[in-house]
Design a protein around this motif. Structure first.
Motif, PDB file in Angstrom:
ATOM      1  N   GLY A   1      13.732  -5.698   3.545  1.00  0.00           N
ATOM      2  CA  GLY A   1      14.604  -6.415   2.233  1.00  0.00           C
ATOM      3  C   GLY A   1      13.628  -7.067   1.425  1.00  0.00           C
ATOM      4  N   ARG A   2      12.827  -7.812   2.031  1.00  0.00           N
ATOM      5  CA  ARG A   2      11.893  -8.885   1.243  1.00  0.00           C
ATOM      6  C   ARG A   2      10.849  -8.141   0.514  1.00  0.00           C
ATOM      7  N   GLN A   3      10.298  -6.772   1.196  1.00  0.00           N
ATOM      8  CA  GLN A   3       9.294  -5.946   0.491  1.00  0.00           C
ATOM      9  C   GLN A   3       9.942  -5.242  -0.586  1.00  0.00           C
ATOM     10  N   SER A   4      11.413  -4.727  -0.485  1.00  0.00           N
ATOM     11  CA  SER A   4      11.892  -4.110  -1.536  1.00  0.00           C
ATOM     12  C   SER A   4      12.171  -4.839  -2.885  1.00  0.00           C
ATOM     13  N   VAL A   5      12.441  -6.363  -2.375  1.00  0.00           N
ATOM     14  CA  VAL A   5      12.779  -7.324  -3.594  1.00  0.00           C
ATOM     15  C   VAL A   5      11.381  -7.545  -4.332  1.00  0.00           C
ATOM     16  N   LEU A   6      10.279  -7.546  -3.555  1.00  0.00           N
ATOM     17  CA  LEU A   6       9.067  -7.945  -4.123  1.00  0.00           C
ATOM     18  C   LEU A   6       8.811  -6.694  -4.971  1.00  0.00           C
ATOM     19  N   ARG A   7       8.758  -5.442  -4.552  1.00  0.00           N
ATOM     20  CA  ARG A   7       8.268  -4.435  -5.054  1.00  0.00           C
ATOM     21  C   ARG A   7       9.290  -4.196  -6.523  1.00  0.00           C
ATOM     22  N   ALA A   8      10.485  -4.523  -6.423  1.00  0.00           N
ATOM     23  CA  ALA A   8      11.307  -4.170  -7.596  1.00  0.00           C
ATOM     24  C   ALA A   8      10.820  -5.373  -8.697  1.00  0.00           C
ATOM     25  N   VAL A   9      10.593  -6.534  -8.125  1.00  0.00           N
ATOM     26  CA  VAL A   9      10.272  -7.687  -9.228  1.00  0.00           C
ATOM     27  C   VAL A   9       8.756  -7.150  -9.780  1.00  0.00           C
TER      28      VAL A   9
END
Length: 409
Positions: A395-403
């Motif tokens: 979840g953390r990495q998905s958010v960082l990638r989206a940002v």
């Protein structure tokens, strides 16, 4: 650590045979890797994996015995063999070597003799995995054996791209023959809506070395998806007998219409199962297989789309009522234990959360319908109540990638 001590006696695994997972494609969101770690780790088997380090959410799993440094690519066989020998010596005894991508499966088959002192794995003809994973070679094999697959062309010029579009119709499906050789970020299969898009892809293929990269480019007739996509996963022994197998219905894919399963269901389909078993035997593949099909209502036939000579990322969908799945079947058979008959759990659902939510967010008019399976899934690719850290890290990495994508735009 929790172990599945309540498993029926016939499905208990030999904890004395450790496992090493081999993946050659850098993909920290490969949920199949985590699925194998959890399945075998819960059964008390020490699971080792070659990973990208802590950047990979699977490295946070409580069921991972040990992560090992990333390996040289399969295109450098001497270096990869040396790396695997070192890892094998660290493990300290024969280990079951499990590829989770096509390049790994091809490498193991073609270098079986050199790997045998440190590892066990299903043995087969060394050229079979490459023949079925290479989409151009697979198309030729289908024609030889009379296996139904979508009509396709391999254009050698811009004029032949025009002819393929005229003969096959638009939109087309475009595939790279050797997807494991693609550069990071490139898709192996693409829906091509226009002639211009087909020419752009062909131009990219023409600029490559067809013997050294992912080419040639294959243009294929697109079969309508109204009846849905299907897949078969199974395990075949030395005599090409199917010890365990299941047919699944693909409800959502990523990318849409041309990708891996995002939401799937274990659905009985005796006709497709018989066809899949026949294809595997004709092409001579042993061990784990993952085949994709699409049903063509026009000719009433299932068309073979892809043949992957390794465990499928969504294999946990086919977990039977005794807790047996394909990873455990592989381990039972390779440790010399009997594989009990399957007790199918038809209707079982699996969902890949990160890709599922991406699709729901991108199709707002379909949210009420598409979010329904999120509540009904029997198995999630990432979430597990007894193993939360990989889900939180994903979840953390998905958010960082989206940002990061928003920033670059």
């Amino acid at each position: 650590m929790f172990f599945d001590t309540q498993a029926p006696p016939g499905t208990r695994l030999d904890a004395g045979l450790p496992v090493l997972l081999l993946r050659t494609d850098r993909n920290v969101f490969h949920h199949g890797t985590l699925g194998v770690i959890r399945s075998l780790g819960r059964a008390g088997v020490p699971v080792h994996a070659i990973l990208e380090g802590r950047a990979n959410p699977a490295s946070r799993s409580r069921y991972l015995y040990r992560g090992h440094p990333w390996a040289p690519p399969a295109e450098r066989p001497a270096a990869l063999l040396s790396h695997l020998r070192v890892v094998g010596e660290r493990i300290g005894g024969p280990a079951l070597l499990v590829p989770v991508d096509d390049a790994g499966a091809i490498f193991i088959a073609e270098h079986a003799d050199a790997l045998a002192p440190h590892f066990v794995f299903p043995h087969q003809d060394p050229d079979v995995p490459r023949r079925v994973a290479d989409k151009a070679l697979l198309a030729a094999a289908c024609e030889r054996h009379g296996i139904t697959c979508p009509p396709s062309r391999t254009p050698a010029s811009a004029r032949e791209v025009d002819e393929a579009a005229a003969d096959l119709g638009l939109p087309l499906i475009a595939k790279w023959a050797r997807p494991w050789r693609l550069a990071p970020g490139m898709r192996s299969t693409t829906v091509v809506p226009t002639l211009g898009a087909a020419h752009r892809l062909f131009g990219a293929a023409r600029d490559r070395d067809p013997d050294g990269d992912a080419g040639p480019l294959i243009l294929q007739r697109r079969i309508p998806t109204a009846t849905g996509d299907w897949f078969f996963q199974g395990y075949f022994d030395e005599s090409l007998g199917c010890l365990f197998g299941g047919t699944g219905r693909k409800h959502l894919a990523h990318p849409p219409q041309a990708g891996h399963t995002v939401a799937g269901e274990w659905a009985p389909n005796p006709e497709l199962r018989r066809l899949a078993v026949r294809i595997v035997r004709l092409l001579g593949c042993r061990g784990l297989v993952d085949l994709d099909f699409r049903y063509d209502a026009g000719d009433g036939a299932y068309h073979l789309l892809d043949f992957n000579p390794r465990i499928g990322a969504q294999f946990r969908l086919f977990t039977d009522r005794a807790g047996l799945d394909l990873a455990r079947v592989l381990h039972l058979h390779q440790s010399g234990r009997r594989v009990p008959g399957a007790r199918p759990a038809f209707g079982r659902n699996l969902l890949v959360e990160n890709h599922y939510l991406q699709q729901a967010a991108g199709r707002p008019l379909l949210r009420p319908r598409t979010l329904r399976p999120l509540r009904e899934a029997d198995e999630f690719a990432w979430y597990a109540g007894d193993d939360l850290p990989p889900f939180l890290a994903m979840g953390r990495q998905s958010v960082l990638r989206a940002v990061e994508r928003l920033r670059t735009r």
